[in-house]
Design a protein around this motif. Structure first.
Motif, PDB file in Angstrom:
ATOM      1  N   ILE A  88       1.121  -1.435   0.133  1.00 34.64           N
ATOM      2  CA  ILE A  88      -0.211   0.312   0.190  1.00 34.64           C
ATOM      3  C   ILE A  88       1.078   1.222   0.236  1.00 34.64           C
ATOM      4  CG2 ILE A  88      -1.645   0.663   1.146  1.00 34.64           C
ATOM      5  CD1 ILE A  88      -2.546  -1.328   2.614  1.00 34.64           C
ATOM      6  N   PRO A 124       2.700   4.983   0.103  1.00 41.45           N
ATOM      7  CA  PRO A 124       2.577   6.230   0.554  1.00 41.45           C
ATOM      8  C   PRO A 124       0.680   7.103  -0.516  1.00 41.45           C
ATOM      9  CG  PRO A 124       4.419   6.058   0.114  1.00 41.45           C
ATOM     10  CD  PRO A 124       3.900   4.909  -0.387  1.00 41.45           C
ATOM     11  N   ARG A 177      -2.261   5.001   1.244  1.00 41.13           N
ATOM     12  CA  ARG A 177      -2.456   5.293   2.675  1.00 41.13           C
ATOM     13  C   ARG A 177      -2.475   6.435   2.558  1.00 41.13           C
ATOM     14  NH1 ARG A 177       3.724   4.966   4.261  1.00 41.13           N
ATOM     15  NH2 ARG A 177       4.177   2.696   2.695  1.00 41.13           N
ATOM     16  N   GLU A 178      -2.800   8.248   2.067  1.00 43.48           N
ATOM     17  CA  GLU A 178      -2.864   9.073   2.455  1.00 43.48           C
ATOM     18  C   GLU A 178      -4.803   9.769   1.660  1.00 43.48           C
ATOM     19  OE1 GLU A 178      -0.338  11.805   0.350  1.00 43.48           O
ATOM     20  OE2 GLU A 178       0.845  12.314   1.760  1.00 43.48           O
ATOM     21  N   ALA A 215       4.837 -10.952   5.806  1.00 43.03           N
ATOM     22  CA  ALA A 215       4.911  -9.865   7.318  1.00 43.03           C
ATOM     23  C   ALA A 215       4.798  -8.541   7.218  1.00 43.03           C
ATOM     24  CB  ALA A 215       5.745 -10.476   7.750  1.00 43.03           C
ATOM     25  N   THR A 216       5.087  -8.025   5.984  1.00 43.74           N
ATOM     26  CA  THR A 216       5.216  -5.961   5.418  1.00 43.74           C
ATOM     27  C   THR A 216       3.514  -6.065   5.458  1.00 43.74           C
ATOM     28  OG1 THR A 216       7.192  -6.693   4.330  1.00 43.74           O
ATOM     29  CG2 THR A 216       6.145  -4.543   4.317  1.00 43.74           C
ATOM     30  N   ARG A 270       0.920  -7.767   6.958  1.00 43.44           N
ATOM     31  CA  ARG A 270       0.844  -7.047   8.063  1.00 43.44           C
ATOM     32  C   ARG A 270       0.771  -6.006   9.226  1.00 43.44           C
ATOM     33  NH1 ARG A 270       2.152 -12.738   8.560  1.00 43.44           N
ATOM     34  NH2 ARG A 270       4.032 -11.838  10.488  1.00 43.44           N
ATOM     35  N   VAL A 271       2.051  -6.071   8.473  1.00 40.44           N
ATOM     36  CA  VAL A 271       2.894  -5.156   9.615  1.00 40.44           C
ATOM     37  C   VAL A 271       1.943  -3.303   9.108  1.00 40.44           C
ATOM     38  CG1 VAL A 271       4.486  -3.137  10.371  1.00 40.44           C
ATOM     39  CG2 VAL A 271       5.090  -5.967  10.416  1.00 40.44           C
ATOM     40  N   LEU A 272       1.966  -3.384   7.818  1.00 37.99           N
ATOM     41  CA  LEU A 272       1.134  -2.219   7.544  1.00 37.99           C
ATOM     42  C   LEU A 272       0.366  -2.607   8.100  1.00 37.99           C
ATOM     43  CD1 LEU A 272       1.619  -0.001   5.656  1.00 37.99           C
ATOM     44  CD2 LEU A 272       1.372  -0.715   3.510  1.00 37.99           C
ATOM     45  N   SER A 307      -1.894  -3.149   9.868  1.00 36.34           N
ATOM     46  CA  SER A 307      -2.143  -3.375  11.864  1.00 36.34           C
ATOM     47  C   SER A 307      -1.318  -1.310  11.856  1.00 36.34           C
ATOM     48  CB  SER A 307      -1.030  -3.779  12.532  1.00 36.34           C
ATOM     49  OG  SER A 307      -1.164  -5.612  12.041  1.00 36.34           O
ATOM     50  N   LEU A 308      -0.685  -0.720  10.968  1.00 35.18           N
ATOM     51  CA  LEU A 308      -1.234   0.171  11.784  1.00 35.18           C
ATOM     52  C   LEU A 308      -1.473   0.982  11.206  1.00 35.18           C
ATOM     53  CD1 LEU A 308       2.992   0.642  10.811  1.00 35.18           C
ATOM     54  CD2 LEU A 308       2.241   0.974  12.560  1.00 35.18           C
ATOM     55  N   LYS A 310      -3.123 -17.102   8.797  1.00 32.68           N
ATOM     56  CA  LYS A 310      -2.986 -17.621   7.349  1.00 32.68           C
ATOM     57  C   LYS A 310      -3.553 -18.456   6.634  1.00 32.68           C
ATOM     58  CE  LYS A 310       1.744 -18.481   9.495  1.00 32.68           C
ATOM     59  NZ  LYS A 310       2.827 -20.066   9.903  1.00 32.68           N
ATOM     60  N   MET A 368       1.178  -9.297  17.046  1.00 33.71           N
ATOM     61  CA  MET A 368       1.688  -9.497  15.981  1.00 33.71           C
ATOM     62  C   MET A 368       1.972 -10.714  15.706  1.00 33.71           C
ATOM     63  SD  MET A 368       1.036  -7.704  12.891  1.00 33.71           S
ATOM     64  CE  MET A 368       2.348  -8.435  12.020  1.00 33.71           C
ATOM     65  N   GLU A 388      10.723 -14.251  11.904  1.00 39.58           N
ATOM     66  CA  GLU A 388      10.389 -13.478  12.850  1.00 39.58           C
ATOM     67  C   GLU A 388       9.741 -13.710  13.834  1.00 39.58           C
ATOM     68  OE1 GLU A 388       6.664 -13.600   9.750  1.00 39.58           O
ATOM     69  OE2 GLU A 388       5.528 -11.963  11.010  1.00 39.58           O
ATOM     70  N   PRO A 426       7.677  -6.127  13.632  1.00 37.81           N
ATOM     71  CA  PRO A 426       7.244  -4.968  13.352  1.00 37.81           C
ATOM     72  C   PRO A 426       7.459  -3.486  13.437  1.00 37.81           C
ATOM     73  CG  PRO A 426       5.438  -6.837  14.721  1.00 37.81           C
ATOM     74  CD  PRO A 426       7.237  -7.084  14.895  1.00 37.81           C
ATOM     75  N   ILE A 469       9.659  -3.211  10.228  1.00 43.25           N
ATOM     76  CA  ILE A 469       9.581  -3.095   8.756  1.00 43.25           C
ATOM     77  C   ILE A 469       8.213  -1.551   9.194  1.00 43.25           C
ATOM     78  CG2 ILE A 469       7.027  -3.380   8.136  1.00 43.25           C
ATOM     79  CD1 ILE A 469       7.391  -6.669   8.348  1.00 43.25           C
ATOM     80  N   PHE A 480       8.604   1.874   6.482  1.00 39.61           N
ATOM     81  CA  PHE A 480       7.494   2.435   6.038  1.00 39.61           C
ATOM     82  C   PHE A 480       7.414   4.170   6.553  1.00 39.61           C
ATOM     83  CE2 PHE A 480       5.794  -0.811   4.241  1.00 39.61           C
ATOM     84  CZ  PHE A 480       4.865  -1.985   5.250  1.00 39.61           C
ATOM     85  N   GLU A 486      10.167   5.124   3.312  1.00 42.01           N
ATOM     86  CA  GLU A 486       9.658   5.065   2.340  1.00 42.01           C
ATOM     87  C   GLU A 486       8.235   6.083   2.312  1.00 42.01           C
ATOM     88  OE1 GLU A 486       7.022   1.922  -0.293  1.00 42.01           O
ATOM     89  OE2 GLU A 486       6.352   2.183   2.055  1.00 42.01           O
ATOM     90  N   GLN A 487       7.834   7.043   3.420  1.00 43.70           N
ATOM     91  CA  GLN A 487       6.663   7.859   3.408  1.00 43.70           C
ATOM     92  C   GLN A 487       7.456   9.319   3.177  1.00 43.70           C
ATOM     93  OE1 GLN A 487       3.364   7.789   3.753  1.00 43.70           O
ATOM     94  NE2 GLN A 487       2.749  10.109   3.438  1.00 43.70           N
ATOM     95  N   TYR A 518       8.406   9.902  -0.156  1.00 38.13           N
ATOM     96  CA  TYR A 518       7.272  10.171  -1.281  1.00 38.13           C
ATOM     97  C   TYR A 518       7.025  11.440  -0.854  1.00 38.13           C
ATOM     98  CZ  TYR A 518       2.611  10.781  -2.075  1.00 38.13           C
ATOM     99  OH  TYR A 518       1.788  10.989  -2.162  1.00 38.13           O
TER     100      TYR A 518
END
Lengths: 130, 232
Positions: free
Chosen positions: A66, A68, A71-72, A93-94, A96-98, A100-101, A116, B1, B48, B53, B56, B60, B63-64, B67
């Motif tokens: 996803i 930026p 996300r915005e 995993a990536t 899932r973390v994103l 969750s955030l 899973k 997680m 993991e 998290p 990771i 992110f 990355e933001q 951007y």
């Protein structure tokens, strides 16, 4: 069924499919775009009118990320609760973390959990308030 | 997680993390602090745990930042393009707003319209002096009928323009001073006694022709021949 969104919409970004009485199934693929984010919100808005207890079952196995811009777009959506539970499965995993955030700032969904497999996700959805 | 395959928290809800991973994060934070967004955390899908998290999420965030920096640079470039366009348009407007018209041999007219600021006055003087030198002009008429406002800086600049024109061996006449402009100039205490001023452009042109020893006469009809023709 809401007239604006067919039960099966294979041409939509999210492949949305409604399973009565309350489960909206989606599969997200590739990298999410702002248009996909808008469509997800539109799905939730339309189908939340079909039932007070809308639940989401989301296949994330093909979602690559996803970015930026998407996300915005998600963060700019109106803040209102549209869905009681979200069960997502197959995410890396990536993702899932994103996910969750983003769910922390995306208050449209009351409860969410990652699994899973699709079977585990469906079991959790059908377990009431577990 | 935490998933069934990853190490659980201990009884105090704490997790064990290698100092190497923490050091790596600190290095990346240091780079980001210095504006370097090129580094990211290497995340292994095989190992993991509850600290994954954090790693990771760090990626992110970087990355933001990248951007947003790209967005800002794009906006900056767009602003610079807009500014360039505005400057070009301003140049075109200034060129159009300081026309110099050769109304007769050795007579120039500058019809000025709108607000007259210092920048425009300077451009006017530069253009006028260049044209006078190039065309051997003897009279320059500055018609300020259309000028809406003059401050002391502009009034003084007009005086300097008149003086500069004289140094080039030409005469400078100001015409069309509006009543409110006249009041402003007097109120500012600017001395115009050495400046020739006339009521309007027509008076200015008449003065210029007189100065050049020229006159305009009405054409006389040719005398008629006895047979009724006009001498042709």
């Amino acid at each position: 069924m809401h007239p604006d969104f067919p039960r099966d919409n294979p041409h939509s970004f999210t492949n949305a499919r409604f399973e009565p009485p309350r489960v909206l199934c989606m599969k997200l693929e590739g990298e999410m775009t702002p248009d996909q984010a808008a469509e997800i919100y539109e799905n939730l808005t339309l189908y939340s009118k079909e039932t007070d207890c809308l639940e989401l079952l989301v296949d994330l196995s093909a979602l690559k990320g996803i970015p930026p811009a998407a996300r915005e777009a998600l963060a700019r959506l109106p803040h209102e609760v549209l869905c009681q539970k979200l069960a997502a499965y197959g995410a890396s995993a990536t993702v899932r973390v994103l996910g969750s955030l983003l769910l922390k700032i995306f208050p449209h969904i009351r409860k969410s959990k990652f699994f899973k497999t699709e079977q585990e996700a469906r079991e959790w959805l059908s377990n009431g308030d577990a | 997680m935490a998933t069934p395959e990853t190490p659980p928290h201990d009884e105090h809800g704490e997790i064990a993390v290698s100092s190497q991973r923490v050091e790596r994060l600190l290095e990346i934070f240091a780079s980001v602090t210095a504006g370097d967004y090129s580094q990211t955390v290497e995340v292994s899908g095989e190992r993991e745990d509850d600290f994954t998290p954090v790693e990771i999420s760090t990626n992110f965030m970087i990355e933001q930042l990248v951007y947003e920096r790209e967005q800002n640079e794009a906006k900056q470039a767009e602003l610079e393009r807009s500014l360039d366009t505005i400057l070009k348009q301003r140049g075109a407007i200034e060129e159009l707003s300081t026309p110099i018209i050769k109304i007769w041999d050795r007579v120039l007219v500058l019809p000025l319209i709108g607000a007259l600021d210092t920048r425009r006055s300077q451009n006017l003087t530069d253009a006028l002096l260049t044209t006078i030198a190039a065309t051997q002009t003897k009279v320059a008429i500055l018609d300020i009928t259309g000028v809406t406002g003059v401050d002391s800086a502009v009034a003084n600049h007009l005086l300097k323009t008149v003086a500069s024109v004289k140094l080039l061996g030409a005469q400078c006449v100001i015409t069309g001073i509006r009543p409110e402009v006249a009041q402003t100039v007097v109120h500012l205490g600017v001395e115009l006694t050495d400046v020739r001023t006339l009521s309007d452009l027509a008076a200015g042109l008449k003065w210029a022709l007189d100065y050049l020893s020229l006159e305009i006469r009405e054409k006389r009809a040719a005398p008629k021949k006895p047979n009724g023709t006009n001498g042709k």
